[in-house]
Design a protein around this motif. Structure first.
Motif, PDB file in Angstrom:
ATOM      1  N   PHE A  32      58.671  58.175  28.067  1.00  0.00           N
ATOM      2  CA  PHE A  32      59.808  57.488  26.740  1.00  0.00           C
ATOM      3  C   PHE A  32      59.967  55.918  26.790  1.00  0.00           C
ATOM      4  N   SER A  33      59.614  55.572  27.439  1.00  0.00           N
ATOM      5  CA  SER A  33      60.048  53.824  27.418  1.00  0.00           C
ATOM      6  C   SER A  33      59.206  53.260  26.121  1.00  0.00           C
ATOM      7  N   PRO A  34      59.825  51.840  25.475  1.00  0.00           N
ATOM      8  CA  PRO A  34      59.308  51.352  24.454  1.00  0.00           C
ATOM      9  C   PRO A  34      58.684  50.145  24.446  1.00  0.00           C
ATOM     10  N   VAL A  35      58.734  50.250  25.799  1.00  0.00           N
ATOM     11  CA  VAL A  35      57.808  48.790  26.025  1.00  0.00           C
ATOM     12  C   VAL A  35      57.298  49.197  27.544  1.00  0.00           C
ATOM     13  N   ALA A  36      55.923  47.821  27.066  1.00  0.00           N
ATOM     14  CA  ALA A  36      55.047  47.986  29.315  1.00  0.00           C
ATOM     15  C   ALA A  36      55.707  46.913  29.201  1.00  0.00           C
ATOM     16  N   THR A  37      55.913  46.198  29.163  1.00  0.00           N
ATOM     17  CA  THR A  37      57.121  45.237  29.755  1.00  0.00           C
ATOM     18  C   THR A  37      57.976  44.503  28.820  1.00  0.00           C
ATOM     19  N   ALA A  38      58.708  44.222  29.660  1.00  0.00           N
ATOM     20  CA  ALA A  38      60.089  43.497  29.226  1.00  0.00           C
ATOM     21  C   ALA A  38      60.712  43.089  30.288  1.00  0.00           C
ATOM     22  N   LEU A  71      63.985  48.854  28.345  1.00  0.00           N
ATOM     23  CA  LEU A  71      63.763  49.096  29.240  1.00  0.00           C
ATOM     24  C   LEU A  71      63.612  50.928  29.649  1.00  0.00           C
ATOM     25  N   ALA A  72      64.662  51.417  28.951  1.00  0.00           N
ATOM     26  CA  ALA A  72      65.550  52.465  29.759  1.00  0.00           C
ATOM     27  C   ALA A  72      66.074  53.105  28.762  1.00  0.00           C
ATOM     28  N   GLU A  73      66.592  53.131  27.799  1.00  0.00           N
ATOM     29  CA  GLU A  73      67.784  53.502  26.910  1.00  0.00           C
ATOM     30  C   GLU A  73      67.298  53.106  25.681  1.00  0.00           C
ATOM     31  N   LEU A  74      66.347  53.052  24.929  1.00  0.00           N
ATOM     32  CA  LEU A  74      65.954  53.012  23.538  1.00  0.00           C
ATOM     33  C   LEU A  74      64.722  54.769  23.068  1.00  0.00           C
ATOM     34  N   PRO A  75      65.603  55.749  22.688  1.00  0.00           N
ATOM     35  CA  PRO A  75      64.560  56.696  22.323  1.00  0.00           C
ATOM     36  C   PRO A  75      63.713  56.728  21.794  1.00  0.00           C
ATOM     37  N   THR A  76      62.083  57.221  22.112  1.00  0.00           N
ATOM     38  CA  THR A  76      60.854  57.227  21.238  1.00  0.00           C
ATOM     39  C   THR A  76      60.163  58.708  22.062  1.00  0.00           C
ATOM     40  N   LEU A  77      59.806  58.740  21.032  1.00  0.00           N
ATOM     41  CA  LEU A  77      58.947  60.971  21.390  1.00  0.00           C
ATOM     42  C   LEU A  77      57.850  60.245  22.341  1.00  0.00           C
ATOM     43  N   ALA A  78      57.988  61.376  22.755  1.00  0.00           N
ATOM     44  CA  ALA A  78      56.003  61.618  24.110  1.00  0.00           C
ATOM     45  C   ALA A  78      55.743  63.361  23.431  1.00  0.00           C
ATOM     46  N   VAL A 110      49.591  55.725  18.588  1.00  0.00           N
ATOM     47  CA  VAL A 110      49.427  54.010  18.911  1.00  0.00           C
ATOM     48  C   VAL A 110      47.429  53.039  18.663  1.00  0.00           C
ATOM     49  N   ASN A 111      47.367  54.259  19.566  1.00  0.00           N
ATOM     50  CA  ASN A 111      46.148  53.555  19.727  1.00  0.00           C
ATOM     51  C   ASN A 111      45.109  55.143  19.721  1.00  0.00           C
ATOM     52  N   PRO A 112      44.632  55.145  18.801  1.00  0.00           N
ATOM     53  CA  PRO A 112      43.313  56.442  18.232  1.00  0.00           C
ATOM     54  C   PRO A 112      42.508  56.381  19.330  1.00  0.00           C
ATOM     55  N   ASP A 113      41.317  55.392  19.912  1.00  0.00           N
ATOM     56  CA  ASP A 113      40.501  55.158  21.416  1.00  0.00           C
ATOM     57  C   ASP A 113      40.967  55.579  22.169  1.00  0.00           C
ATOM     58  N   VAL A 114      41.578  55.780  22.616  1.00  0.00           N
ATOM     59  CA  VAL A 114      41.833  56.660  24.344  1.00  0.00           C
ATOM     60  C   VAL A 114      41.721  57.705  24.177  1.00  0.00           C
ATOM     61  N   LEU A 115      40.824  57.223  25.802  1.00  0.00           N
ATOM     62  CA  LEU A 115      39.669  58.164  25.207  1.00  0.00           C
ATOM     63  C   LEU A 115      40.560  58.918  26.363  1.00  0.00           C
ATOM     64  N   ILE A 116      40.435  61.002  26.177  1.00  0.00           N
ATOM     65  CA  ILE A 116      40.927  61.434  27.386  1.00  0.00           C
ATOM     66  C   ILE A 116      40.474  62.246  27.976  1.00  0.00           C
ATOM     67  N   SER A 163      60.124  38.121  27.191  1.00  0.00           N
ATOM     68  CA  SER A 163      58.480  38.423  26.681  1.00  0.00           C
ATOM     69  C   SER A 163      58.795  39.703  26.544  1.00  0.00           C
ATOM     70  N   VAL A 164      58.883  40.219  24.989  1.00  0.00           N
ATOM     71  CA  VAL A 164      59.092  42.147  25.067  1.00  0.00           C
ATOM     72  C   VAL A 164      57.113  42.243  24.598  1.00  0.00           C
ATOM     73  N   GLU A 165      57.241  43.806  25.614  1.00  0.00           N
ATOM     74  CA  GLU A 165      55.412  43.695  25.280  1.00  0.00           C
ATOM     75  C   GLU A 165      55.667  45.502  24.162  1.00  0.00           C
ATOM     76  N   SER A 166      55.704  45.623  23.333  1.00  0.00           N
ATOM     77  CA  SER A 166      56.303  46.946  22.850  1.00  0.00           C
ATOM     78  C   SER A 166      54.625  47.839  22.887  1.00  0.00           C
ATOM     79  N   THR A 167      55.053  49.066  22.580  1.00  0.00           N
ATOM     80  CA  THR A 167      54.073  50.437  23.069  1.00  0.00           C
ATOM     81  C   THR A 167      54.108  50.649  21.512  1.00  0.00           C
ATOM     82  N   GLY A 168      54.236  50.387  21.025  1.00  0.00           N
ATOM     83  CA  GLY A 168      54.335  50.310  19.505  1.00  0.00           C
ATOM     84  C   GLY A 168      55.043  51.446  18.747  1.00  0.00           C
ATOM     85  N   GLN A 169      56.048  52.287  18.957  1.00  0.00           N
ATOM     86  CA  GLN A 169      56.962  52.871  18.300  1.00  0.00           C
ATOM     87  C   GLN A 169      57.396  52.163  17.440  1.00  0.00           C
TER      88      GLN A 169
END
Length: 377
Positions: free
Chosen positions: A255-261, A81-88, A223-229, A341-347
Motif C-alpha cells: 500500500f505504500s505510495p512510494v518506492a523510496t522516500a 512511507l506508511a500513512e498515505l492511502p493507496t489501492l492494492a 501503473v505499468n501495463p508491462d509487468v510480467l505475471i 528524494s521521493v520516487e512514486s509508485t504511480g498512484q
C-alpha cells in the motif's frame, strides 16, 4: 546583544571531521543562549521556511525543505512511507490456475502490482476492514481489548470499499504455430497466443457507483501495463478475480505510495586557505565530479580550487585523509536544509505526494489539539 550573521550561520552547521561529528544538537529553543529569545513564532517560521524543487517528474522528484527541524522532516518521510492511502489487491479468488506458478506465489505477485486510477474515486472509497477470524479467540480478545467493534455487515464488500478486477487468460497454439514448430521455430510469441500474462490483461469490473468515480480515463488499472505475471503454454490458463481495497503502508508495504522516500542534509564545504596548483587538482579529485571547480587565481596565475555545487557532494571525507588539506578545509552539513528524494509508485505524482503528507500531518496536529482540549476540560 543579538548574535552576528556569522554566528547564526555557524550554529546551522553540523561539523564533519575525520572520525567524528560535532554540534549535532539543535540550539534554537528558549534559554539555551543567555539573553536570546528563541521562542517559537509563526511569523519567524513562515519567513524561514522554503521549498525549492530541483527535479519534478511524475515518478521522481527532488526538492529542498529549508527552515524546519529534523523531527518535522522525519515526520514527513514516515508519513510518505506508511500513512498515505493507496489501492492494492487484497483478496484473490482463484478459479483455475494450471500454470507452473503455485496459487499462493501467484497471489503474492498480484498483490505487489501498483495500481492507479482516479484520485477522486480513491478519496470517495471507504476503508474495508476485515473482522478477526471467528475461530481465533486471541484475535477476538485483542479486538475487544482495543475497543474496536467489528460489525459483520460493515465488512461485506461493496462498491464504496472494494474494487473488482478479473484476469482470464488461456494459452493456445497460434493458427500456424504447430507448423512453425515443426520447422524449428522456438519463439513463443510466434508459436503461441497468450504465452505471457501481463498486467495490462487485467479487466476492471466496475460495481455500483464506481462507473461514476472511476470513469475513463480514471479507471483502475496497473501503473505499468508491462509487468510480467506468468508464462503459459498451450492448454494452461489462469482465471481469477481480485478484490482491491484501500490501505496504508503501515499495514503492508504493497500500500505504500512510494518506492523510496529519503532525505539528506545539504553538505557544507568551506575552504579556509587557498589551494593552488597541483594541490588544487588533487583536492578536486577528492570530491565527486562537479563539486569543486578550478579557476585562475589572479594573484598567482595558478589554478585555484573553489566550491561550485555542494549538492553533488556525498561527504566522503576523502580530503581529510590528506595532511596537506586538513587545515585548509572545513566540512559540515546544514542542520535545517533537507534534500528530499521521493520516487512514486504511480498512484500519485511525486510532487503531490509531499502535499498529501503535509495534509496528513496537519490533520494529526488538529486531532491532537482536540484531544488535548478534551483532556483539559
Amino acid at each position: 546583544m543579538a548574535p552576528s550573521q556569522e554566528e547564526l550561520e555557524r550554529r546551522r552547521i553540523v561539523g564533519v571531521h575525520a572520525e567524528h561529528v560535532d554540534n549535532v544538537s539543535s540550539t534554537d529553543f528558549p534559554h539555551h543562549y543567555l539573553g536570546e529569545d528563541h521562542s517559537w513564532d509563526v511569523d519567524h517560521f513562515r519567513n524561514k521556511l522554503q521549498v525549492k524543487f530541483h527535479k519534478n517528474k511524475p515518478f521522481e522528484s527532488v526538492f529542498s525543505l529549508v527552515g524546519i527541524d529534523a523531527a518535522v522532516a522525519n515526520a514527513f518521510r514516515r508519513i510518505l512511507l506508511a500513512e498515505l492511502p493507496t489501492l492494492a489487491i487484497e483478496d484473490v479468488f482463484v478459479f483455475n490456475n494450471t500454470s507452473i506458478i503455485q496459487d499462493e506465489v501467484l497471489c503474492h505477485r498480484l498483490g505487489l502490482i501498483p495500481l492507479t486510477g482516479s484520485l477522486e474515486g480513491l478519496r470517495w472509497m471507504r476503508w474495508y476492514k476485515k473482522p478477526p477470524p471467528a475461530d481465533d479467540p486471541a484475535a477476538q480478545a485483542a479486538a475487544r481489548a482495543s475497543g474496536e467493534e467489528f460489525d459483520s455487515a460493515a465488512s461485506v464488500p461493496s462498491d464504496n470499499n472494494t474494487v473488482v478486477m478479473d484476469l482470464n487468460v488461456k494459452c493456445e497454439w497460434a493458427p500456424d504455430g504447430q507448423k512453425l514448430a515443426k520447422q524449428g521455430e522456438r519463439d513463443p510469441e510466434k508459436l503461441y497466443v497468450n504465452s505471457s500474462v501481463y498486467a495490462r490483461q487485467f479487466q476492471f469490473v466496475p460495481q455500483g457507483n464506481q462507473e461514476k468515480y472511476f470513469a475513463e480515463p480514471g479507471q483502475i488499472r496497473p501503473v505499468n501495463p508491462d509487468v510480467l505475471i506468468a508464462k503459459l503454454r498451450p492448454g494452461q490458463e489462469i482465471s481469477l478475480r481480485c478484490h482491491c481495497v484501500k490501505g496504508i503502508g503501515a499495514d503492508h508495504a504493497k500500500f505504500s505510495p512510494v518506492a523510496t522516500a529519503s532525505y539528506r542534509l545539504l553538505p557544507s564545504i568551506t575552504i579556509k586557505e587557498p589551494i593552488l596548483g597541483q594541490d588544487a587538482k588533487k583536492f578536486a579529485r577528492c570530491f565527486p565530479k562537479g563539486v569543486i571547480e578550478l579557476v585562475d587565481d589572479e594573484a598567482t596565475g595558478e589554478k585555484k580550487a573553489v566550491v561550485k555545487d555542494t549538492m553533488k557532494d556525498t561527504v566522503s571525507r576523502e580530503c581529510l585523509r590528506h595532511d596537506e588539506f586538513k587545515d585548509k578545509v572545513a566540512l559540515g552539513r546544514y542542520r535545517d536544509h533537507f534534500i528530499f528524494s521521493v520516487e512514486s509508485t504511480g498512484q500519485f505524482e511525486s510532487d503531490a505526494l509531499f502535499l498529501e503528507s503535509v495534509k496528513a500531518l496537519k490533520a494529526k496536529c488538529q486531532r491532537f489539539k482536540r484531544n488535548l482540549a478534551d483532556l483539559m476540560r
